[in-house]
Motif scaffolding. Structure first.
Motif, PDB file in Angstrom:
ATOM      1  N   LEU A 125      -5.292  -7.224  -7.983  1.00 12.43           N
ATOM      2  CA  LEU A 125      -6.430  -6.451  -7.486  1.00 12.43           C
ATOM      3  C   LEU A 125      -5.909  -5.127  -6.928  1.00 12.43           C
ATOM      4  O   LEU A 125      -5.106  -5.110  -5.988  1.00 12.43           O
ATOM      5  N   ARG A 126      -6.352  -4.032  -7.517  1.00 11.44           N
ATOM      6  CA  ARG A 126      -5.915  -2.711  -7.075  1.00 11.44           C
ATOM      7  C   ARG A 126      -7.131  -1.896  -6.633  1.00 11.44           C
ATOM      8  O   ARG A 126      -8.151  -1.888  -7.309  1.00 11.44           O
ATOM      9  N   GLU A 127      -6.987  -1.213  -5.501  1.00  7.52           N
ATOM     10  CA  GLU A 127      -8.009  -0.263  -5.074  1.00  7.52           C
ATOM     11  C   GLU A 127      -7.370   1.106  -4.888  1.00  7.52           C
ATOM     12  O   GLU A 127      -6.311   1.225  -4.265  1.00  7.52           O
ATOM     13  N   ALA A 128      -8.019   2.142  -5.422  1.00  5.53           N
ATOM     14  CA  ALA A 128      -7.609   3.538  -5.218  1.00  5.53           C
ATOM     15  C   ALA A 128      -8.669   4.210  -4.363  1.00  5.53           C
ATOM     16  O   ALA A 128      -9.868   4.054  -4.609  1.00  5.53           O
ATOM     17  N   TYR A 129      -8.231   4.947  -3.344  1.00  8.83           N
ATOM     18  CA  TYR A 129      -9.133   5.491  -2.338  1.00  8.83           C
ATOM     19  C   TYR A 129      -9.214   7.018  -2.392  1.00  8.83           C
ATOM     20  O   TYR A 129      -8.481   7.673  -3.136  1.00  8.83           O
ATOM     21  N   HIS A 130     -10.088   7.555  -1.566  1.00  7.83           N
ATOM     22  CA  HIS A 130     -10.286   9.009  -1.475  1.00  7.83           C
ATOM     23  C   HIS A 130      -8.940   9.704  -1.275  1.00  7.83           C
ATOM     24  O   HIS A 130      -8.125   9.293  -0.447  1.00  7.83           O
ATOM     25  N   GLY A 131      -8.707  10.746  -2.041  1.00  8.90           N
ATOM     26  CA  GLY A 131      -7.431  11.448  -1.999  1.00  8.90           C
ATOM     27  C   GLY A 131      -6.500  11.055  -3.124  1.00  8.90           C
ATOM     28  O   GLY A 131      -5.489  11.725  -3.370  1.00  8.90           O
ATOM     29  N   TYR A 132      -6.823   9.969  -3.820  1.00  6.91           N
ATOM     30  CA  TYR A 132      -5.997   9.513  -4.936  1.00  6.91           C
ATOM     31  C   TYR A 132      -5.984  10.546  -6.065  1.00  6.91           C
ATOM     32  O   TYR A 132      -7.008  11.126  -6.409  1.00  6.91           O
ATOM     33  N   VAL A 133      -4.796  10.759  -6.638  1.00  5.04           N
ATOM     34  CA  VAL A 133      -4.626  11.637  -7.792  1.00  5.04           C
ATOM     35  C   VAL A 133      -3.880  10.856  -8.871  1.00  5.04           C
ATOM     36  O   VAL A 133      -2.855  10.228  -8.580  1.00  5.04           O
ATOM     37  N   TRP A 159      -6.203  -8.255 -14.607  1.00  2.00           N
ATOM     38  CA  TRP A 159      -5.968  -7.010 -13.879  1.00  2.00           C
ATOM     39  C   TRP A 159      -7.310  -6.408 -13.509  1.00  2.00           C
ATOM     40  O   TRP A 159      -8.203  -6.284 -14.344  1.00  2.00           O
ATOM     41  N   TYR A 160      -7.451  -6.050 -12.231  1.00  2.00           N
ATOM     42  CA  TYR A 160      -8.626  -5.336 -11.749  1.00  2.00           C
ATOM     43  C   TYR A 160      -8.170  -4.048 -11.085  1.00  2.00           C
ATOM     44  O   TYR A 160      -7.165  -4.033 -10.367  1.00  2.00           O
ATOM     45  N   GLU A 161      -8.937  -2.988 -11.277  1.00  3.52           N
ATOM     46  CA  GLU A 161      -8.680  -1.767 -10.507  1.00  3.52           C
ATOM     47  C   GLU A 161     -10.014  -1.141 -10.141  1.00  3.52           C
ATOM     48  O   GLU A 161     -10.928  -1.046 -10.963  1.00  3.52           O
ATOM     49  N   ALA A 162     -10.106  -0.748  -8.876  1.00  4.95           N
ATOM     50  CA  ALA A 162     -11.323  -0.127  -8.361  1.00  4.95           C
ATOM     51  C   ALA A 162     -11.014   1.284  -7.894  1.00  4.95           C
ATOM     52  O   ALA A 162      -9.971   1.532  -7.275  1.00  4.95           O
ATOM     53  N   PHE A 163     -11.914   2.200  -8.192  1.00  5.22           N
ATOM     54  CA  PHE A 163     -11.820   3.581  -7.730  1.00  5.22           C
ATOM     55  C   PHE A 163     -12.993   3.808  -6.794  1.00  5.22           C
ATOM     56  O   PHE A 163     -14.159   3.717  -7.194  1.00  5.22           O
ATOM     57  N   ILE A 164     -12.675   4.069  -5.521  1.00  2.43           N
ATOM     58  CA  ILE A 164     -13.695   4.019  -4.473  1.00  2.43           C
ATOM     59  C   ILE A 164     -13.864   5.388  -3.813  1.00  2.43           C
ATOM     60  O   ILE A 164     -12.956   5.899  -3.146  1.00  2.43           O
ATOM     61  N   LYS A 165     -15.010   5.988  -4.048  1.00  5.98           N
ATOM     62  CA  LYS A 165     -15.411   7.230  -3.371  1.00  5.98           C
ATOM     63  C   LYS A 165     -14.341   8.318  -3.458  1.00  5.98           C
ATOM     64  O   LYS A 165     -14.019   8.980  -2.477  1.00  5.98           O
ATOM     65  N   ILE A 166     -13.812   8.500  -4.653  1.00  7.82           N
ATOM     66  CA  ILE A 166     -12.802   9.535  -4.863  1.00  7.82           C
ATOM     67  C   ILE A 166     -13.465  10.861  -5.211  1.00  7.82           C
ATOM     68  O   ILE A 166     -13.081  11.919  -4.718  1.00  7.82           O
ATOM     69  N   ARG A 167     -14.503  10.804  -6.053  1.00 10.28           N
ATOM     70  CA  ARG A 167     -15.239  12.017  -6.422  1.00 10.28           C
ATOM     71  C   ARG A 167     -16.472  12.221  -5.552  1.00 10.28           C
ATOM     72  O   ARG A 167     -16.880  13.334  -5.300  1.00 10.28           O
ATOM     73  N   SER A 216       0.845  -1.205   0.000  1.00 11.73           N
ATOM     74  CA  SER A 216       0.000   0.000   0.000  1.00 11.73           C
ATOM     75  C   SER A 216       0.872   1.244   0.000  1.00 11.73           C
ATOM     76  O   SER A 216       1.852   1.320   0.742  1.00 11.73           O
ATOM     77  N   SER A 217       0.508   2.215  -0.827  1.00  8.63           N
ATOM     78  CA  SER A 217       1.109   3.546  -0.757  1.00  8.63           C
ATOM     79  C   SER A 217       0.334   4.475  -1.674  1.00  8.63           C
ATOM     80  O   SER A 217      -0.396   4.030  -2.570  1.00  8.63           O
ATOM     81  N   LEU A 218       0.488   5.778  -1.442  1.00  8.16           N
ATOM     82  CA  LEU A 218      -0.094   6.809  -2.302  1.00  8.16           C
ATOM     83  C   LEU A 218      -1.583   6.581  -2.545  1.00  8.16           C
ATOM     84  O   LEU A 218      -2.078   6.661  -3.667  1.00  8.16           O
ATOM     85  N   ASN A 219      -2.303   6.260  -1.466  1.00 16.53           N
ATOM     86  CA  ASN A 219      -3.759   6.061  -1.515  1.00 16.53           C
ATOM     87  C   ASN A 219      -4.177   4.902  -2.418  1.00 16.53           C
ATOM     88  O   ASN A 219      -5.241   4.930  -3.037  1.00 16.53           O
ATOM     89  N   ASN A 220      -3.315   3.889  -2.498  1.00 14.36           N
ATOM     90  CA  ASN A 220      -3.614   2.681  -3.265  1.00 14.36           C
ATOM     91  C   ASN A 220      -3.283   1.446  -2.439  1.00 14.36           C
ATOM     92  O   ASN A 220      -2.356   1.469  -1.622  1.00 14.36           O
ATOM     93  N   TYR A 221      -4.033   0.369  -2.688  1.00 14.12           N
ATOM     94  CA  TYR A 221      -3.703  -0.952  -2.141  1.00 14.12           C
ATOM     95  C   TYR A 221      -3.636  -1.924  -3.310  1.00 14.12           C
ATOM     96  O   TYR A 221      -4.491  -1.900  -4.216  1.00 14.12           O
ATOM     97  N   TYR A 222      -2.622  -2.786  -3.293  1.00 15.50           N
ATOM     98  CA  TYR A 222      -2.431  -3.792  -4.332  1.00 15.50           C
ATOM     99  C   TYR A 222      -2.321  -5.172  -3.707  1.00 15.50           C
ATOM    100  O   TYR A 222      -1.582  -5.353  -2.733  1.00 15.50           O
ATOM    101  N   ALA A 223      -3.030  -6.134  -4.282  1.00 14.98           N
ATOM    102  CA  ALA A 223      -2.872  -7.541  -3.926  1.00 14.98           C
ATOM    103  C   ALA A 223      -2.602  -8.314  -5.213  1.00 14.98           C
ATOM    104  O   ALA A 223      -3.330  -8.165  -6.198  1.00 14.98           O
TER     105      ALA A 223
END
Length: 401
Positions: free
Chosen positions: A321-329, A264-272, A245-252
């Motif tokens: 599996l990647r998740e990007a969280y609030h604050g991600y740019v 490859w999966y990537e999720a953008f969660i409650k960023i906007r 995890s770093s820079l508002n991301n988690y990777y598994a």
């Protein structure tokens, strides 16, 4: 918002519209240092806007365009954006084949340099900050203001030794140069920038390559060569999960005891707002013919995991599996590449079954793992092939954090 496989670009365009950044303020004349950094645009190709990325300060500015250093040195997202917003982009419209142009020769000097270079520039007008939409993306790293450059001078440059060898070998194909430099631990960003200014390849084929294209070209070249190697190795004998995890991301990253296959999966969660979007793409053992619908992240992630498989001399399938969280740019694909490299160099957890490995990842992800399985193709098929019905799997799904 409903998950979809086809609207990642549209989502990121909306996301970048919301980003408010302040860049450095400079006049028509700029004196300072430039890290080994250039930017080649892609609009109006085969003529492109090419130029240096300068800094209005003297001394060692290498860190400003050295993404391989940022995570290891615990740089925050704010640190990185600060570096990038201080880079001033000079540009001239150049034909991609005009490599003997004195301005292009200076760009090659900069890209092959082993350290920062003192420079002076005069711009046609005061550099202005580009639109937010063009500047922040998943493909390119952002930068500060830009303007057409009228006069540009640099001090004497000392080239990186390995890059210099590849530059002078005009009988060496560009793909071979990239692989050779990777094997000699030359940073990805250094070889990519040299590739973009036409420093590699057969003499007759050399040309400027837009920065965005050169990144994917280097990633896919390395991935293809590494996969050719990995296919000859014995198959892994268990399921492994690597994470970081770093820079508002988690990777598994799940390695499966199978022949090569990749999803490859990537999720953008409650960023906007309250959105929960998942995008995915995959390839089977026979490979992928068309360009990935999720863009450059697909290739850089594939390359980073294959690099580790080649190191341990094993073949496997991979699910990322990647998740990007609030604050991600969006800061460019370096974010994916470097996070996954760190994940693959960390300790891993071992599992006897895919179900156990997936359930563990589900306990760390914010979205239910069932959302990923339903969205994708390969993971769903693998779970079915293990005679695990999706209904039973979802019923036993652990609670999400």
């Amino acid at each position: 918002m409903k998950s979809t496989k086809s609207t990642k670009n549209a989502y990121l365009a909306k996301l970048t519209e919301d980003i408010q950044m302040r860049s450095v303020n400079v006049g028509r004349d700029l004196e300072g240092s430039t890290p080994p950094s250039v930017f080649i645009g892609r609009w109006s190709y085969p003529k492109v806007f090419a130029g240096p990325m300068m800094v209005g300060q003297t001394g060692d500015t290498y860190i400003m365009d050295s993404p391989e250093s940022w995570i290891g040195e615990n740089k925050s997202q704010e640190d990185i954006i600060g570096y990038r917003m201080n880079l001033v982009r000079g540009k001239q419209l150049i034909d991609i084949k005009d490599l003997e142009n004195p301005f292009v020769e200076k760009l090659q000097d900069i890209s092959l340099a082993s350290k920062s270079i003192d420079s002076e520039a005069t711009f046609g007008s005061r550099p202005s900050f580009a639109s937010r939409l063009d500047n922040f993306s998943e493909e390119n790293m952002p930068h500060g203001p830009s303007a057409v450059i009228e006069k540009f001078d640099i001090d004497a440059v000392k080239w990186d030794r390995q890059l210099e060898k590849s530059f002078y070998d005009t009988d060496l194909r560009a793909s071979e140069a990239v692989m050779n430099l990777h094997n000699k631990d030359v940073p990805f960003s250094a070889m990519q920038k040299a590739f973009s200014v036409g420093a590699f390849g057969l003499k007759k084929n050399r040309k400027l390559v837009p920065t965005r294209w050169s990144i994917t070209a280097c990633d896919s070249t390395l991935a293809d060569n590494l996969l050719d190697e990995v296919r000859h190795y014995p198959i892994l004998d268990s399921y492994r999960v690597y994470e970081f995890s770093s820079l508002n991301n988690y990777y598994a990253i799940i390695l499966t005891p199978t022949e090569w296959q990749y999803e490859w999966y990537e999720a953008f969660i409650k960023i906007r707002g309250n959105e929960e979007l998942i995008f995915s793409d995959y390839e089977t053992n026979s490979g992928k013919k068309e360009y990935s619908r999720v863009g450059g992240c697909y290739y850089t992630a594939k390359m980073a995991v294959l690099d580790k498989l080649a190191e341990i001399k094993r073949q496997s399938g991979i699910i990322i599996l990647r998740e990007a969280y609030h604050g991600y740019v969006p800061l460019g694909v370096f974010n994916v590449r470097e996070n996954i490299k760190y994940a693959m160099n960390s300790s891993y957890k071992e599992f006897e079954t895919l179900k156990d490995a997936v359930a563990y990842c589900g306990s760390k992800l914010q979205l239910p793992i069932s959302r990923y399985v339903k969205q994708g193709d390969l993971l769903k098929e693998l779970l079915h092939s293990k005679q695990t019905t999706l209904d039973n799997f979802f019923k036993k799904e652990p609670s999400m954090q």
